[in-house]
Scaffold this motif. Sequence first.
Motif, PDB file in Angstrom:
ATOM      1  N   CYS A  51      79.479  57.172  30.970  1.00 37.31           N
ATOM      2  CA  CYS A  51      78.097  56.814  31.506  1.00 37.31           C
ATOM      3  C   CYS A  51      77.703  55.733  30.151  1.00 37.31           C
ATOM      4  N   GLY A  52      77.783  56.234  29.092  1.00 39.74           N
ATOM      5  CA  GLY A  52      77.309  55.563  28.014  1.00 39.74           C
ATOM      6  C   GLY A  52      77.903  54.097  27.835  1.00 39.74           C
ATOM      7  N   ALA A  53      79.144  54.106  27.903  1.00 43.22           N
ATOM      8  CA  ALA A  53      79.815  52.837  27.788  1.00 43.22           C
ATOM      9  C   ALA A  53      79.680  51.937  28.879  1.00 43.22           C
ATOM     10  N   THR A  54      79.608  52.496  30.207  1.00 38.25           N
ATOM     11  CA  THR A  54      79.612  51.818  31.298  1.00 38.25           C
ATOM     12  C   THR A  54      78.294  51.231  31.479  1.00 38.25           C
ATOM     13  N   SER A 116      89.737  48.125  35.173  1.00 39.70           N
ATOM     14  CA  SER A 116      90.862  48.797  34.410  1.00 39.70           C
ATOM     15  C   SER A 116      90.696  50.460  34.511  1.00 39.70           C
ATOM     16  N   THR A 117      91.610  50.910  34.515  1.00 41.48           N
ATOM     17  CA  THR A 117      91.653  52.378  34.824  1.00 41.48           C
ATOM     18  C   THR A 117      91.498  53.221  33.507  1.00 41.48           C
ATOM     19  N   ALA A 118      91.465  52.282  32.393  1.00 39.33           N
ATOM     20  CA  ALA A 118      91.271  52.984  31.052  1.00 39.33           C
ATOM     21  C   ALA A 118      89.897  52.796  30.392  1.00 39.33           C
ATOM     22  N   SER A 119      89.784  52.083  29.440  1.00 41.31           N
ATOM     23  CA  SER A 119      88.567  51.943  28.847  1.00 41.31           C
ATOM     24  C   SER A 119      87.815  50.895  29.133  1.00 41.31           C
ATOM     25  N   THR A 120      86.603  50.944  29.030  1.00 38.49           N
ATOM     26  CA  THR A 120      85.578  50.193  29.362  1.00 38.49           C
ATOM     27  C   THR A 120      85.487  48.987  28.249  1.00 38.49           C
ATOM     28  N   PRO A 121      85.249  47.939  28.608  1.00 37.10           N
ATOM     29  CA  PRO A 121      84.956  46.623  27.733  1.00 37.10           C
ATOM     30  C   PRO A 121      84.285  47.205  26.585  1.00 37.10           C
ATOM     31  N   PHE A 122      85.013  46.508  25.134  1.00 36.21           N
ATOM     32  CA  PHE A 122      84.278  47.030  24.004  1.00 36.21           C
ATOM     33  C   PHE A 122      82.735  46.646  23.844  1.00 36.21           C
ATOM     34  N   LEU A 123      81.728  47.229  23.374  1.00 35.47           N
ATOM     35  CA  LEU A 123      80.593  47.006  23.038  1.00 35.47           C
ATOM     36  C   LEU A 123      80.400  46.206  21.764  1.00 35.47           C
ATOM     37  N   LEU A 200      79.940  56.817  18.122  1.00 35.63           N
ATOM     38  CA  LEU A 200      81.301  57.113  17.288  1.00 35.63           C
ATOM     39  C   LEU A 200      82.255  56.362  17.842  1.00 35.63           C
ATOM     40  N   ALA A 201      82.434  55.567  18.669  1.00 33.59           N
ATOM     41  CA  ALA A 201      83.450  54.603  19.061  1.00 33.59           C
ATOM     42  C   ALA A 201      82.770  53.326  19.883  1.00 33.59           C
ATOM     43  N   SER A 202      83.098  52.372  20.141  1.00 36.15           N
ATOM     44  CA  SER A 202      82.649  51.154  20.773  1.00 36.15           C
ATOM     45  C   SER A 202      83.148  51.049  22.205  1.00 36.15           C
ATOM     46  N   SER A 203      83.716  52.101  22.832  1.00 29.54           N
ATOM     47  CA  SER A 203      84.033  52.005  24.313  1.00 29.54           C
ATOM     48  C   SER A 203      84.525  53.562  24.789  1.00 29.54           C
ATOM     49  N   TYR A 204      84.763  53.610  26.026  1.00 29.61           N
ATOM     50  CA  TYR A 204      85.014  54.724  26.754  1.00 29.61           C
ATOM     51  C   TYR A 204      86.608  54.894  26.629  1.00 29.61           C
ATOM     52  N   SER A 205      87.302  55.946  26.089  1.00 33.63           N
ATOM     53  CA  SER A 205      88.675  55.645  26.777  1.00 33.63           C
ATOM     54  C   SER A 205      89.043  57.213  27.073  1.00 33.63           C
TER      55      SER A 205
ATOM     56  N   ALA B 229      95.971  55.159  21.992  1.00 29.81           N
ATOM     57  CA  ALA B 229      94.552  54.914  22.456  1.00 29.81           C
ATOM     58  C   ALA B 229      93.727  55.230  21.425  1.00 29.81           C
ATOM     59  N   SER B 230      93.927  55.925  20.344  1.00 28.65           N
ATOM     60  CA  SER B 230      93.021  56.350  19.320  1.00 28.65           C
ATOM     61  C   SER B 230      92.693  55.404  18.453  1.00 28.65           C
ATOM     62  N   GLY B 231      93.697  54.204  18.358  1.00 28.98           N
ATOM     63  CA  GLY B 231      93.455  53.173  17.472  1.00 28.98           C
ATOM     64  C   GLY B 231      92.238  52.323  17.445  1.00 28.98           C
ATOM     65  N   THR B 232      91.769  52.191  18.608  1.00 27.33           N
ATOM     66  CA  THR B 232      90.461  51.416  18.731  1.00 27.33           C
ATOM     67  C   THR B 232      89.399  51.900  17.733  1.00 27.33           C
ATOM     68  N   GLY B 233      89.516  53.164  17.529  1.00 28.91           N
ATOM     69  CA  GLY B 233      88.335  53.984  16.693  1.00 28.91           C
ATOM     70  C   GLY B 233      88.585  53.373  15.173  1.00 28.91           C
ATOM     71  N   VAL B 234      89.947  53.055  14.954  1.00 30.22           N
ATOM     72  CA  VAL B 234      90.036  52.372  13.433  1.00 30.22           C
ATOM     73  C   VAL B 234      89.675  51.174  13.349  1.00 30.22           C
ATOM     74  N   PHE B 235      89.742  50.425  14.405  1.00 24.97           N
ATOM     75  CA  PHE B 235      89.043  48.954  14.620  1.00 24.97           C
ATOM     76  C   PHE B 235      87.729  49.159  14.341  1.00 24.97           C
ATOM     77  N   ASP B 236      86.899  49.844  15.076  1.00 23.60           N
ATOM     78  CA  ASP B 236      85.500  50.196  15.306  1.00 23.60           C
ATOM     79  C   ASP B 236      85.400  50.375  13.602  1.00 23.60           C
ATOM     80  N   ALA B 237      86.065  51.279  12.865  1.00 25.51           N
ATOM     81  CA  ALA B 237      85.574  51.608  11.429  1.00 25.51           C
ATOM     82  C   ALA B 237      85.946  50.345  10.733  1.00 25.51           C
ATOM     83  N   ALA B 238      86.758  49.594  10.954  1.00 22.07           N
ATOM     84  CA  ALA B 238      86.779  48.459  10.043  1.00 22.07           C
ATOM     85  C   ALA B 238      85.852  47.289  10.214  1.00 22.07           C
ATOM     86  N   GLU B 239      85.323  47.444  11.595  1.00 18.83           N
ATOM     87  CA  GLU B 239      84.260  46.440  11.707  1.00 18.83           C
ATOM     88  C   GLU B 239      82.928  46.779  11.265  1.00 18.83           C
TER      89      GLU B 239
END
Lengths: 281, 341, 345
Positions: A51-54, A116-123, A200-205, B229-239
Amino acid sequence: MSETRLLIDFVMSVARISLPLTLAALAGFWSEKSGTFQVGLEGFLLLGALCGATFANLFHSLAPAFAATIIVGAIAGLLFFVFSGLLELDAILVGLVFNLLIAGVAPYVTKLLFGSTASTPFLPPQLHWTVFPYIWLAFIFFGGVFVFNKTGFGVLVRFAGEKPAAIESAGYSVTHVRLACLALCGAIAGTGGFFLSTYLASSYSPMMSAGRGFIALAALIFARWRWTQTFFVAVLFGFFEALEIYLQGLSSPLPVQFFQALPYVATLVILLLNRKPAFKW
Amino acid sequence: MWRVGLWVCSFTTVVLFAVVLVAVPANVVPAQPPIVRVGLILDRGGKNDNSFNSAAYKGAMKAKRELGVYVKYIEATDIMSFESMQRALAKKHFDLIIGIGFSQVDGMTRVAKEFPHTHFAIVDGKVDLPNVKSIMFEEQEGSYLVGALAARSSKTHVVGFIGGMDIPLIRRFEKGYIAGVHKYSKNTRVLTEYIGITGEAWNNPSKAKEIALTLYNEGADVIFVAAGASGTGVFDAAEESDHYAIGVDSDQDWMKPGYIITSLVKRVDTAVYSAIREQKEGKFRGGEEWWGLKNGGIDYARDQYNKKFLDTPTVDYLEQLKRDIISGKIIVPDYYKMKAK
Amino acid sequence: MKRAFYRYGIAAITGIGAISVLCLFAHESPWHVVQILLNTSLGEPEDLSVTLFYATHLMFCATGLAVAFQAGLFPIGAEGQLSFACLTTTMVAIMLPPTYFSLVIVLVTGLLASTVLGLIVAYFKCKKGAHEVITSMMLNFIVAAFANYMVSHHFQSHSSQDPETAIIHSRFWLFPSIFHAEGSPANVTFFLAVLACVAAWYFLEKTRPGFEIRAVGKSKSVAQNSGISVERIYVLALGISALLAGFGAWNQILGYAHKYQIGFSADYGFLAIAVALVARNNPLAIIPSSLFFAILLKGATGLDIETDFITRDFVKIIQAVLILMFLVLQKQRDKSRAEAEARRT
C-alpha cells in the motif's frame, strides 16, 4: 572516523531496523491480548508495504498514502476477523492462510496498476520522510500505554483475552472488542509495512517483509505479552541485527555465518541468563 | 456469529461472482499453428527480480516478438519443481526448453536423457548431454573489471561488496571483484557482507540498504552488490548518503542515475535470445557455450546514465584491462576452479 | 437435520463460488482447475512420485508437531530439525567409510541430531521458562547459518557449482525408490511415514505416556494435580516431536538426493504446522492432510504449466481459498455435530 559519529550512525541503524519490528510487534499485541493468536503479522506488513509504495505513487505524496494504508490495513484486519472471529476458524491457520493470500494477491495489484508483477516504480527522494516514522512510533507506543492502562477499552481487551465470559455478562460484546483489536492490529502493522517500502526502501518488492512478522511475534512472546517490554524486546532484536551488520563489515577471519547467527544465538543466551527458580508458570 | 460469518462470505462471493462475470472477458484462444515452442523455466527469484531471471525473461520476450516463436514461461516454486516442469514441457513436445539457474542441473540431466529429441538449454549450469546447451558466464572477468573501476572511482580507498548468500556463485563474483580492486590499487580495502542465510536474502532490499549504509559509514564509497532483487536497497543507500554503487546482471544504471557507476552486465537476455534463434533456424548446437568479455556476454554497462563516471581515460583503462584478460595476459581468479582443487 | 444440511450447503456453495470467482478471473473453468490440480499431482508416476515425496516430508514433520501440539506446546522448529538431521546425516555419510557399522551410524545420526535440538527447546522451556516459539525459531536460524557454513566452507561439492555437498557413497543409498522411473523422489520411507503416523496415533491414544501428554495438553493444572510431571511430559513431547522430524533425513538424503543441498526444503517444516492443525493434531488424519497439502504443492506447478493465466502467484490465492474452504466445511461439521449432541441430551 570519530567515535561519536560511529555511535550516532549505529544508533540510527538500530532505530531504522527496529521500526517495522516494533510496529508489527505492538500491532500484534492488540490482537493477541484480545484473544486472537497472530501469525499473520507478516501478511499485514507486506500489505502495508504494498500500500505504501502503491499509494505514494498514485497520490504523489506520502500523507494521503499513509492514511490510505491505515484504512486498508484496518480493512485487512476486519477480513482476518471474518475468518477467525465470525467463522471461528483456528487463528493460527487463518494467519498462515492470510500470509499466503497477501503474497499471492500483491503481484496482481502491482500488475494492474503498474504493469509489472514485481516492484512498484521507484519513489523519488523528495517523497521521503525522515522524522515522522519515529514520531508515529512514539505516538503508537505512548498511545497504547494510555489506552491499554487508562481506558475502558483497555480493560475490555484484557478481559476479551482472559475472561471473555465476564465481558458478556457486563453487557459488552467480545466480538466487537476482538473486531476492533484486529482492525487496530492491521492498521498499525500496516504502517510498519508502509515504512518498510517508503522509508527503508524506495519501492515495494515481492516478499520484502522477509520474515520480520515472525520476529515481531517472537518479540511479543519473549516479552510475555506486555506492552512496554514488547517495545524494548523488538528494539533489542533490531539492536542485534544492527550489530551483526556492523560486525560483519569489519574485516575479520571469522566466517560470515558466525555473524549472521549472532542475533539468534544472543537471544538464546539472554534466555539462558533467566534464572528460573523452579518449573514455574 | 457463525451464521453471520457464513452469510458475509456468501454475499461477498456472490458479489464478486457477478463482478467477474461482467467485467472479465471470455478467453479467446488464438488458433494459430504453433511455430517453434519455447519453454522458459525461471529460477525462484521470479521474472521480475531485476536481475538475471528478468534478463532471461526479457531475452525470451524479445525472441517472441522478433522471431515469432511461442514462449511459455514458468516460475519455479521450490527446488523439487524444476524437474517436474522440465518433464511436463518435454512431454508437451516443446521444441526448446530453457532452464535458468544452477539448481536445474539435476533435473535437466535426467529429463534431457529421457527426451533425447528435445532440445534443452541451461544458464549457469553444465549438463553433459548432446541435446543440452550449457550456457555459462565468466562472471569473475566482469567482476574484475568493475572491481578495478570501483577502486579507481573510490576516493576513500575503501570499497564494498554485498552478496546475497554465501554460495559459490556469489563467491565467484566476490573473488573476481577483490582481485580487480587490488589490480588497480593494492592499498584499497574491500569490506564484504552477505545479506542472509535463507532464500529471503534475495528479496530483502531494506536489509541490503541497511548493510550498505553501514558500509558507507565504515568508509566505503563504492559498493558492488550481487544480491538479486535486494540490490535496489543498496542503490537507495547510495542515493541517500551521496555515495556510489555498482549493479549486477542487468544494466541497472537507470535506477538511480548519478549514483550508479556501472553495472556488471551478464547478457543472459542475449544468450537466451540467441539460443532461441538457433533453434528457430534449425542450427541448435548442444554443448558448452561460454559467454564472457570475449564475446560481449559479460561487460560493464556504458550508457547515458553513467556517462559522468566513465570519462575517456577511465574507459581506455578498462578496455585495456579487458583486452589483457581476453588475451590471457591477466588471469582472473575463478572461485569455481579454486574450489575444485 | 434439515437446518444442518442447509448450512452445509451454504458453506459448500460459498466455497465453490469463491473458487469459481478465482477461476473465472483466470479465464478457466473451476472444473478444469480442479482437474489440472489432481491430474498433475496424481496422474503420471513421476508426478505421483513427487507428490508422495512431499507427503512423506509433511507426514514426518506434522506428526511430530502433532505430538507436541497435543501437549499444549507450540514449537515451530521442525524446519530446523529437519535441516540439521539432513546435514549431519550427509556429513557423517561423507566422512565415514562405507561399512555396515557406518550404515547404522548414518541412520542414527540424523535422528540424534534433531532430537538434541528438540531437547534444547525442552531445556529452555522447563529450566528457563522460555517459550518454545522463540527458542525453536532461533534454532531454525542458527541451524540455517550452521548448514551454510558447513557446506560453503567444508563440504562443498567439487564437481558442482551449486551450494551442495558431494554425493554420498551409494552404499548409503538405503531406501529404494517406489517407482521405476529414474530419479523418482518417492521412496520406501513414504511407507515408514505412514507407519510413523499410525504409531504416533497409537502412542497418543493407547499408551500411558501418550495419555499423559494429552492430559497435560488439556489442562496443565489438572494433570499436575493428578501426579503427572509436566516437565517430564514436555521433554518427552518435544523429544519425540524432534525425533520424528529427523526421519525426514532418511527420506531426503538416504532416499532421494543423496547429498545436502542448501535450500532443499520447500518449507516442509512450516507447511507441516498447517498440515497438523488442519488434521486437528490427529496423526491418522495427518495422512490425508499431508496428501492434500502435497497435492496443492505439486499441483501449483501443474497449474502454472497447463494454463495461460494462472501463475505461481495466482496459485497461492487458489491454495489459500481452498484451505479456507476446507476449514469452513470442517467447522460446519463440528457445529452440526455439536447441535446433534445438544439435541440428543
